[in-house]
Design a protein around this motif. Sequence first.
Motif, PDB file in Angstrom:
ATOM      1  N   PRO A  21      15.641  30.446 -52.010  1.00 15.50           N
ATOM      2  CA  PRO A  21      15.378  29.379 -51.049  1.00 15.50           C
ATOM      3  C   PRO A  21      15.226  29.929 -49.642  1.00 15.50           C
ATOM      4  O   PRO A  21      15.673  31.029 -49.338  1.00 15.50           O
ATOM      5  CB  PRO A  21      16.628  28.494 -51.153  1.00 15.50           C
ATOM      6  CG  PRO A  21      17.693  29.413 -51.635  1.00 15.50           C
ATOM      7  CD  PRO A  21      17.014  30.443 -52.496  1.00 15.50           C
ATOM      8  N   GLN A  22      14.598  29.146 -48.792  1.00 14.49           N
ATOM      9  CA  GLN A  22      14.474  29.475 -47.377  1.00 14.49           C
ATOM     10  C   GLN A  22      15.254  28.433 -46.589  1.00 14.49           C
ATOM     11  O   GLN A  22      15.215  27.255 -46.927  1.00 14.49           O
ATOM     12  CB  GLN A  22      13.004  29.478 -46.948  1.00 14.49           C
ATOM     13  CG  GLN A  22      12.165  30.517 -47.666  1.00 14.49           C
ATOM     14  CD  GLN A  22      12.694  31.921 -47.448  1.00 14.49           C
ATOM     15  OE1 GLN A  22      12.965  32.322 -46.324  1.00 14.49           O
ATOM     16  NE2 GLN A  22      12.870  32.665 -48.527  1.00 14.49           N
ATOM     17  N   PRO A  23      15.963  28.841 -45.543  1.00 14.40           N
ATOM     18  CA  PRO A  23      16.736  27.857 -44.787  1.00 14.40           C
ATOM     19  C   PRO A  23      15.833  26.913 -44.009  1.00 14.40           C
ATOM     20  O   PRO A  23      14.848  27.338 -43.409  1.00 14.40           O
ATOM     21  CB  PRO A  23      17.590  28.709 -43.852  1.00 14.40           C
ATOM     22  CG  PRO A  23      16.841  29.988 -43.709  1.00 14.40           C
ATOM     23  CD  PRO A  23      16.114  30.199 -45.004  1.00 14.40           C
ATOM     24  N   ARG A  24      16.159  25.639 -44.058  1.00 15.59           N
ATOM     25  CA  ARG A  24      15.460  24.632 -43.260  1.00 15.59           C
ATOM     26  C   ARG A  24      16.159  24.562 -41.900  1.00 15.59           C
ATOM     27  O   ARG A  24      17.211  25.176 -41.707  1.00 15.59           O
ATOM     28  CB  ARG A  24      15.519  23.285 -43.967  1.00 15.59           C
ATOM     29  CG  ARG A  24      14.822  23.272 -45.316  1.00 15.59           C
ATOM     30  CD  ARG A  24      14.861  21.914 -45.956  1.00 15.59           C
ATOM     31  NE  ARG A  24      16.219  21.556 -46.362  1.00 15.59           N
ATOM     32  CZ  ARG A  24      16.516  20.644 -47.279  1.00 15.59           C
ATOM     33  NH1 ARG A  24      15.562  19.996 -47.903  1.00 15.59           N
ATOM     34  NH2 ARG A  24      17.759  20.361 -47.574  1.00 15.59           N
ATOM     35  N   PRO A  25      15.607  23.812 -40.953  1.00 18.65           N
ATOM     36  CA  PRO A  25      16.303  23.645 -39.672  1.00 18.65           C
ATOM     37  C   PRO A  25      17.735  23.140 -39.905  1.00 18.65           C
ATOM     38  O   PRO A  25      17.957  22.259 -40.726  1.00 18.65           O
ATOM     39  CB  PRO A  25      15.458  22.603 -38.938  1.00 18.65           C
ATOM     40  CG  PRO A  25      14.078  22.807 -39.482  1.00 18.65           C
ATOM     41  CD  PRO A  25      14.298  23.135 -40.945  1.00 18.65           C
ATOM     42  N   GLY A  26      18.687  23.747 -39.210  1.00 13.91           N
ATOM     43  CA  GLY A  26      20.078  23.364 -39.344  1.00 13.91           C
ATOM     44  C   GLY A  26      20.807  24.015 -40.497  1.00 13.91           C
ATOM     45  O   GLY A  26      21.975  23.732 -40.724  1.00 13.91           O
ATOM     46  N   LEU A  28      21.706  27.698 -42.880  1.00  8.92           N
ATOM     47  CA  LEU A  28      21.673  29.152 -42.922  1.00  8.92           C
ATOM     48  C   LEU A  28      21.653  29.586 -44.371  1.00  8.92           C
ATOM     49  O   LEU A  28      22.134  28.878 -45.243  1.00  8.92           O
ATOM     50  CB  LEU A  28      22.845  29.782 -42.149  1.00  8.92           C
ATOM     51  CG  LEU A  28      24.253  29.283 -42.384  1.00  8.92           C
ATOM     52  CD1 LEU A  28      24.914  30.064 -43.497  1.00  8.92           C
ATOM     53  CD2 LEU A  28      25.034  29.451 -41.107  1.00  8.92           C
ATOM     54  N   LEU A  29      21.033  30.713 -44.628  1.00  4.64           N
ATOM     55  CA  LEU A  29      20.945  31.271 -45.969  1.00  4.64           C
ATOM     56  C   LEU A  29      22.113  32.218 -46.154  1.00  4.64           C
ATOM     57  O   LEU A  29      22.333  33.106 -45.326  1.00  4.64           O
ATOM     58  CB  LEU A  29      19.619  32.024 -46.138  1.00  4.64           C
ATOM     59  CG  LEU A  29      19.332  32.592 -47.526  1.00  4.64           C
ATOM     60  CD1 LEU A  29      19.050  31.458 -48.500  1.00  4.64           C
ATOM     61  CD2 LEU A  29      18.137  33.528 -47.463  1.00  4.64           C
ATOM     62  N   VAL A  30      22.882  32.010 -47.216  1.00  8.34           N
ATOM     63  CA  VAL A  30      24.063  32.818 -47.490  1.00  8.34           C
ATOM     64  C   VAL A  30      23.848  33.574 -48.792  1.00  8.34           C
ATOM     65  O   VAL A  30      23.544  32.965 -49.816  1.00  8.34           O
ATOM     66  CB  VAL A  30      25.331  31.931 -47.598  1.00  8.34           C
ATOM     67  CG1 VAL A  30      26.550  32.778 -47.939  1.00  8.34           C
ATOM     68  CG2 VAL A  30      25.549  31.162 -46.310  1.00  8.34           C
ATOM     69  N   ARG A  31      23.977  34.878 -48.732  1.00  6.84           N
ATOM     70  CA  ARG A  31      23.938  35.690 -49.946  1.00  6.84           C
ATOM     71  C   ARG A  31      25.351  35.682 -50.495  1.00  6.84           C
ATOM     72  O   ARG A  31      26.255  36.324 -49.975  1.00  6.84           O
ATOM     73  CB  ARG A  31      23.472  37.112 -49.658  1.00  6.84           C
ATOM     74  CG  ARG A  31      23.326  37.921 -50.935  1.00  6.84           C
ATOM     75  CD  ARG A  31      22.462  39.152 -50.757  1.00  6.84           C
ATOM     76  NE  ARG A  31      21.137  38.859 -50.229  1.00  6.84           N
ATOM     77  CZ  ARG A  31      20.100  38.410 -50.943  1.00  6.84           C
ATOM     78  NH1 ARG A  31      20.241  38.162 -52.220  1.00  6.84           N
ATOM     79  NH2 ARG A  31      18.937  38.197 -50.368  1.00  6.84           N
ATOM     80  N   LEU A  32      25.551  34.870 -51.547  1.00  7.65           N
ATOM     81  CA  LEU A  32      26.887  34.662 -52.076  1.00  7.65           C
ATOM     82  C   LEU A  32      27.405  35.865 -52.850  1.00  7.65           C
ATOM     83  O   LEU A  32      26.661  36.511 -53.572  1.00  7.65           O
ATOM     84  CB  LEU A  32      26.920  33.439 -52.989  1.00  7.65           C
ATOM     85  CG  LEU A  32      26.687  32.094 -52.324  1.00  7.65           C
ATOM     86  CD1 LEU A  32      26.742  30.984 -53.358  1.00  7.65           C
ATOM     87  CD2 LEU A  32      27.709  31.837 -51.244  1.00  7.65           C
ATOM     88  N   ARG A  33      28.678  36.123 -52.679  1.00  3.79           N
ATOM     89  CA  ARG A  33      29.388  37.114 -53.490  1.00  3.79           C
ATOM     90  C   ARG A  33      30.355  36.434 -54.439  1.00  3.79           C
ATOM     91  O   ARG A  33      30.816  37.043 -55.391  1.00  3.79           O
ATOM     92  CB  ARG A  33      30.117  38.098 -52.595  1.00  3.79           C
ATOM     93  CG  ARG A  33      29.141  39.105 -51.992  1.00  3.79           C
ATOM     94  CD  ARG A  33      29.866  40.213 -51.305  1.00  3.79           C
ATOM     95  NE  ARG A  33      29.710  39.935 -49.884  1.00  3.79           N
ATOM     96  CZ  ARG A  33      30.557  40.281 -48.956  1.00  3.79           C
ATOM     97  NH1 ARG A  33      31.648  40.913 -49.243  1.00  3.79           N
ATOM     98  NH2 ARG A  33      30.315  40.007 -47.710  1.00  3.79           N
ATOM     99  N   ALA A  34      30.685  35.179 -54.146  1.00  2.53           N
ATOM    100  CA  ALA A  34      31.565  34.394 -55.012  1.00  2.53           C
ATOM    101  C   ALA A  34      31.151  32.931 -54.913  1.00  2.53           C
ATOM    102  O   ALA A  34      30.843  32.443 -53.828  1.00  2.53           O
ATOM    103  CB  ALA A  34      33.019  34.553 -54.579  1.00  2.53           C
ATOM    104  N   VAL A  69      25.755  35.963 -44.165  1.00  6.01           N
ATOM    105  CA  VAL A  69      24.569  35.289 -43.644  1.00  6.01           C
ATOM    106  C   VAL A  69      23.351  36.194 -43.840  1.00  6.01           C
ATOM    107  O   VAL A  69      23.331  37.329 -43.377  1.00  6.01           O
ATOM    108  CB  VAL A  69      24.750  34.934 -42.154  1.00  6.01           C
ATOM    109  CG1 VAL A  69      23.474  34.318 -41.583  1.00  6.01           C
ATOM    110  CG2 VAL A  69      25.937  33.999 -41.963  1.00  6.01           C
ATOM    111  N   ALA A  70      22.333  35.664 -44.527  1.00  4.53           N
ATOM    112  CA  ALA A  70      21.114  36.426 -44.784  1.00  4.53           C
ATOM    113  C   ALA A  70      19.949  35.970 -43.892  1.00  4.53           C
ATOM    114  O   ALA A  70      19.052  36.753 -43.616  1.00  4.53           O
ATOM    115  CB  ALA A  70      20.718  36.292 -46.259  1.00  4.53           C
TER     116      ALA A  70
END
Length: 117
Positions: A21-26, A28-34, A69-70
């Motif tokens: 996915p790409q972050p929309r306004p408002g 943030l893209l999170v690369r999850l580890r858990a 945060v990616a």
Amino acid sequence: MRAVAISAFGADPELVELPEPQPRPGELLVRLRAAGYNPVDTKIADGAMRDRMSPSFPFVLGQDGAGSVAALGEGVTGFRLGEEVYGRFTDPSRAWAATPSTAWWRRTARWPRSPRA
């Protein structure tokens, strides 16, 4: 991205590959580890919430996660790329318990650090 998703209500959750996915306004893209899988996810998968939501399938399950945060969507302030965060990812129209995931930044917090002795 890899995610645990269902293909329809009543289907068994499966590990699937989906577009990142790409972050929309408002957001943030999170690369999850858990990522967490909670009782409500089982109810959603079983179809107990079908009268309250109409997701598109495959629907990614899971609401809680931690990672870094990616990418930052327009208007997001107070976070920087690579910063460790955790949050509750609850917008059912988006793919949440996945690697990576998106989050509304107001429901995301910095990972706490222990004070140095």
